[in-house]
Design a protein around this motif. Structure first.
Motif, PDB file in Angstrom:
ATOM      1  N   THR A 112       0.842  -1.193   0.000  1.00  0.00           N
ATOM      2  CA  THR A 112       0.000   0.000   0.000  1.00  0.00           C
ATOM      3  C   THR A 112       0.881   1.249   0.000  1.00  0.00           C
ATOM      4  O   THR A 112       2.088   1.178   0.263  1.00  0.00           O
ATOM      5  CB  THR A 112      -0.916   0.016   1.235  1.00  0.00           C
ATOM      6  N   ASP A 113       0.262   2.386  -0.282  1.00  0.00           N
ATOM      7  CA  ASP A 113       1.025   3.639  -0.308  1.00  0.00           C
ATOM      8  C   ASP A 113       1.710   3.911   1.024  1.00  0.00           C
ATOM      9  O   ASP A 113       2.852   4.387   1.062  1.00  0.00           O
ATOM     10  CB  ASP A 113       0.104   4.809  -0.663  1.00  0.00           C
ATOM     11  N   ASP A 114       1.025   3.618   2.125  1.00  0.00           N
ATOM     12  CA  ASP A 114       1.607   3.896   3.445  1.00  0.00           C
ATOM     13  C   ASP A 114       2.438   2.732   3.975  1.00  0.00           C
ATOM     14  O   ASP A 114       2.959   2.794   5.093  1.00  0.00           O
ATOM     15  CB  ASP A 114       0.513   4.272   4.448  1.00  0.00           C
ATOM     16  N   ARG A 115       2.553   1.658   3.174  1.00  0.00           N
ATOM     17  CA  ARG A 115       3.319   0.451   3.520  1.00  0.00           C
ATOM     18  C   ARG A 115       2.773  -0.250   4.766  1.00  0.00           C
ATOM     19  O   ARG A 115       3.490  -1.026   5.405  1.00  0.00           O
ATOM     20  CB  ARG A 115       4.812   0.756   3.690  1.00  0.00           C
ATOM     21  N   SER A 116       1.504  -0.012   5.097  1.00  0.00           N
ATOM     22  CA  SER A 116       0.893  -0.810   6.163  1.00  0.00           C
ATOM     23  C   SER A 116       0.801  -2.272   5.739  1.00  0.00           C
ATOM     24  O   SER A 116       0.768  -3.178   6.577  1.00  0.00           O
ATOM     25  CB  SER A 116      -0.490  -0.266   6.522  1.00  0.00           C
ATOM     26  N   ILE A 117       0.724  -2.508   4.432  1.00  0.00           N
ATOM     27  CA  ILE A 117       0.966  -3.830   3.848  1.00  0.00           C
ATOM     28  C   ILE A 117       2.142  -3.675   2.902  1.00  0.00           C
ATOM     29  O   ILE A 117       2.156  -2.782   2.049  1.00  0.00           O
ATOM     30  CB  ILE A 117      -0.261  -4.358   3.074  1.00  0.00           C
ATOM     31  N   ASP A 118       3.149  -4.527   3.059  1.00  0.00           N
ATOM     32  CA  ASP A 118       4.287  -4.540   2.139  1.00  0.00           C
ATOM     33  C   ASP A 118       4.924  -5.919   2.219  1.00  0.00           C
ATOM     34  O   ASP A 118       5.799  -6.174   3.042  1.00  0.00           O
ATOM     35  CB  ASP A 118       5.296  -3.451   2.484  1.00  0.00           C
ATOM     36  N   GLU A 119       4.443  -6.826   1.365  1.00  0.00           N
ATOM     37  CA  GLU A 119       4.896  -8.207   1.392  1.00  0.00           C
ATOM     38  C   GLU A 119       5.270  -8.649  -0.020  1.00  0.00           C
ATOM     39  O   GLU A 119       4.554  -8.353  -0.973  1.00  0.00           O
ATOM     40  CB  GLU A 119       3.804  -9.130   1.937  1.00  0.00           C
ATOM     41  N   THR A 120       6.389  -9.349  -0.117  1.00  0.00           N
ATOM     42  CA  THR A 120       6.781  -9.991  -1.369  1.00  0.00           C
ATOM     43  C   THR A 120       6.716 -11.492  -1.143  1.00  0.00           C
ATOM     44  O   THR A 120       7.403 -12.027  -0.270  1.00  0.00           O
ATOM     45  CB  THR A 120       8.185  -9.562  -1.805  1.00  0.00           C
ATOM     46  N   ILE A 121       5.875 -12.156  -1.927  1.00  0.00           N
ATOM     47  CA  ILE A 121       5.515 -13.550  -1.689  1.00  0.00           C
ATOM     48  C   ILE A 121       6.078 -14.413  -2.811  1.00  0.00           C
ATOM     49  O   ILE A 121       5.918 -14.092  -3.993  1.00  0.00           O
ATOM     50  CB  ILE A 121       3.977 -13.691  -1.624  1.00  0.00           C
TER      51      ILE A 121
ATOM     52  N   VAL B 175      -2.739 -15.954  -3.768  1.00  0.00           N
ATOM     53  CA  VAL B 175      -2.455 -14.715  -3.054  1.00  0.00           C
ATOM     54  C   VAL B 175      -3.756 -13.928  -2.976  1.00  0.00           C
ATOM     55  O   VAL B 175      -4.431 -13.718  -3.993  1.00  0.00           O
ATOM     56  CB  VAL B 175      -1.361 -13.886  -3.752  1.00  0.00           C
ATOM     57  N   THR B 176      -4.120 -13.523  -1.767  1.00  0.00           N
ATOM     58  CA  THR B 176      -5.297 -12.674  -1.584  1.00  0.00           C
ATOM     59  C   THR B 176      -4.845 -11.219  -1.532  1.00  0.00           C
ATOM     60  O   THR B 176      -3.823 -10.894  -0.915  1.00  0.00           O
ATOM     61  CB  THR B 176      -6.057 -13.035  -0.295  1.00  0.00           C
ATOM     62  N   VAL B 177      -5.610 -10.360  -2.203  1.00  0.00           N
ATOM     63  CA  VAL B 177      -5.266  -8.935  -2.274  1.00  0.00           C
ATOM     64  C   VAL B 177      -6.447  -8.137  -1.707  1.00  0.00           C
ATOM     65  O   VAL B 177      -7.378  -7.793  -2.431  1.00  0.00           O
ATOM     66  CB  VAL B 177      -4.957  -8.499  -3.719  1.00  0.00           C
ATOM     67  N   PRO B 178      -6.416  -7.846  -0.406  1.00  0.00           N
ATOM     68  CA  PRO B 178      -7.505  -7.061   0.176  1.00  0.00           C
ATOM     69  C   PRO B 178      -7.441  -5.595  -0.216  1.00  0.00           C
ATOM     70  O   PRO B 178      -8.461  -4.914  -0.299  1.00  0.00           O
ATOM     71  CB  PRO B 178      -7.307  -7.246   1.678  1.00  0.00           C
ATOM     72  N   LYS B 179      -6.223  -5.110  -0.436  1.00  0.00           N
ATOM     73  CA  LYS B 179      -6.012  -3.732  -0.881  1.00  0.00           C
ATOM     74  C   LYS B 179      -4.569  -3.604  -1.332  1.00  0.00           C
ATOM     75  O   LYS B 179      -3.735  -4.478  -1.087  1.00  0.00           O
ATOM     76  CB  LYS B 179      -6.320  -2.729   0.234  1.00  0.00           C
ATOM     77  N   GLY B 180      -4.284  -2.493  -2.004  1.00  0.00           N
ATOM     78  CA  GLY B 180      -2.914  -2.211  -2.390  1.00  0.00           C
ATOM     79  C   GLY B 180      -2.557  -2.653  -3.796  1.00  0.00           C
ATOM     80  O   GLY B 180      -3.344  -3.266  -4.519  1.00  0.00           O
ATOM     81  N   TYR B 181      -1.324  -2.326  -4.167  1.00  0.00           N
ATOM     82  CA  TYR B 181      -0.763  -2.680  -5.466  1.00  0.00           C
ATOM     83  C   TYR B 181      -0.296  -4.137  -5.419  1.00  0.00           C
ATOM     84  O   TYR B 181       0.061  -4.650  -4.359  1.00  0.00           O
ATOM     85  CB  TYR B 181       0.411  -1.756  -5.797  1.00  0.00           C
ATOM     86  N   HIS B 182      -0.252  -4.811  -6.598  1.00  0.00           N
ATOM     87  CA  HIS B 182      -0.010  -6.256  -6.551  1.00  0.00           C
ATOM     88  C   HIS B 182       0.651  -6.791  -7.826  1.00  0.00           C
ATOM     89  O   HIS B 182       0.107  -7.664  -8.503  1.00  0.00           O
ATOM     90  CB  HIS B 182      -1.318  -7.001  -6.274  1.00  0.00           C
ATOM     91  N   PRO B 183       1.847  -6.302  -8.182  1.00  0.00           N
ATOM     92  CA  PRO B 183       2.531  -6.771  -9.393  1.00  0.00           C
ATOM     93  C   PRO B 183       3.055  -8.201  -9.243  1.00  0.00           C
ATOM     94  O   PRO B 183       3.268  -8.698  -8.134  1.00  0.00           O
ATOM     95  CB  PRO B 183       3.685  -5.779  -9.535  1.00  0.00           C
ATOM     96  N   VAL B 184       3.279  -8.837 -10.407  1.00  0.00           N
ATOM     97  CA  VAL B 184       3.723 -10.234 -10.464  1.00  0.00           C
ATOM     98  C   VAL B 184       4.915 -10.342 -11.406  1.00  0.00           C
ATOM     99  O   VAL B 184       4.906  -9.767 -12.505  1.00  0.00           O
ATOM    100  CB  VAL B 184       2.586 -11.143 -10.976  1.00  0.00           C
ATOM    101  N   GLY B 185       5.936 -11.103 -10.995  1.00  0.00           N
ATOM    102  CA  GLY B 185       7.100 -11.360 -11.836  1.00  0.00           C
ATOM    103  C   GLY B 185       7.364 -12.848 -11.968  1.00  0.00           C
ATOM    104  O   GLY B 185       7.245 -13.594 -10.991  1.00  0.00           O
ATOM    105  N   THR B 186       7.714 -13.272 -13.183  1.00  0.00           N
ATOM    106  CA  THR B 186       7.946 -14.688 -13.479  1.00  0.00           C
ATOM    107  C   THR B 186       9.412 -14.912 -13.842  1.00  0.00           C
ATOM    108  O   THR B 186       9.921 -14.260 -14.757  1.00  0.00           O
ATOM    109  CB  THR B 186       7.057 -15.137 -14.655  1.00  0.00           C
ATOM    110  N   PRO B 187      10.118 -15.826 -13.171  1.00  0.00           N
ATOM    111  CA  PRO B 187      11.530 -16.056 -13.486  1.00  0.00           C
ATOM    112  C   PRO B 187      11.730 -16.701 -14.859  1.00  0.00           C
ATOM    113  O   PRO B 187      10.809 -17.307 -15.424  1.00  0.00           O
ATOM    114  CB  PRO B 187      11.992 -17.012 -12.380  1.00  0.00           C
TER     115      PRO B 187
END
Length: 267
Positions: free
Chosen positions: A206-215, A223-235
């Protein structure tokens, strides 16, 4: 382990490897289950007070509702076959009987509803396919139930992210009820890897980083996304499939890009 990351369990008597409810996710709208059946297995599903879309990820089935029989639907051996799926939409207070004609993987996508729309078979021809992005931001989209199919709350799409690529990128969010600028939608990402021993990464912040997880996501995890940004990267070496299910107060998908990264699409 992150509370946003749901790993699959062994399928028991209920045949479910994933079972997410609004209560377990601590939100209001999205329910999401994944069912694994063997040939000749039968599963009965009651929609209760939800609308439900049963997406046939792989395999072939007969699906019977109280009103209709849809015979021999599903034509993919794998989610990576490059073709859109079959799905069946049902309103509240319906019973679906799913008879597996082959090994079968079905996603059961739910959201609260009143019953405004009838049972509907969604065919691959009803789905809208497109390629979005360029370079290593290119990905392949299959809209199953976005603005192409009527529903009360559910929005459903599939994405294939090629090896070494990014998707849901630049990072975007849809957690604020401020239409027409942005809509509020909960979201699940059901991930599959090819080959299946692979992994990918999804960041939720989230903008305020109250959520900031890399999974680190693996085959058949959510992955559940209740709020916030949620980009995905594939190796490199692996391609990624995910099934997105969204729902919220209003059935509109209006997202807001992270201003720090919006230059990627708006140079």
């Amino acid at each position: 382990m992150s509370h946003l990351h749901i790993r699959p369990k062994e399928a028991g008597a209920d045949k479910r490897i994933i079972n997410i409810t609004p209560e377990s996710a601590n939100w209001q709208f999205v329910g999401f289950e994944v069912v694994m059946l063997e040939a000749d297995d039968t599963l009965v599903v009651n929609t209760q007070n939800t609308e439900l879309c049963a997406v046939i990820i792989s395999g072939v089935a007969d699906v019977t509702t109280q009103e209709q029989l849809f015979s021999n639907i599903g034509h993919r051996a794998s989610a990576f076959d490059g073709i859109a799926p079959y799905a069946v939409y049902a309103p509240p207070k319906q019973e679906l009987t799913i008879n597996a004609l082959t090994s079968l993987e079905v996603a059961l996508c739910r959201a609260p509803a009143k019953g405004l729309y009838p049972v509907k078979l969604i065919t691959p021809q009803d789905c809208v396919t497109m390629t979005r992005g360029s370079g290593t931001n290119l990905r392949h989209i299959r809209n199953i139930m976005m603005d192409n199919v009527d529903a009360e709350r559910l929005l459903i799409t599939e994405v294939i992210t090629p090896s070494g690529h990014w998707s849901s990128y630049p990072p975007h969010k849809h957690d604020t009820d401020a239409i027409p600028q942005e809509s509020a939608l909960e979201e699940t990402y059901y991930h599959k890897l090819n080959p299946k021993q692979g992994f990918a990464f999804q960041r939720v912040y989230t903008d305020d980083r109250s959520i900031d997880e890399t999974i680190s996501v693996e085959h058949n995890s959510v992955v559940t996304v209740p709020k916030g940004y949620h980009p995905v990267g594939t190796p490199h070496g692996y391609e990624l499939y995910y099934l997105n299910v969204m729902a919220g107060p209003k059935r509109e998908w209006i997202f807001h890009n992270d201003p720090d990264h919006a230059w990627i699409v708006n140079p």
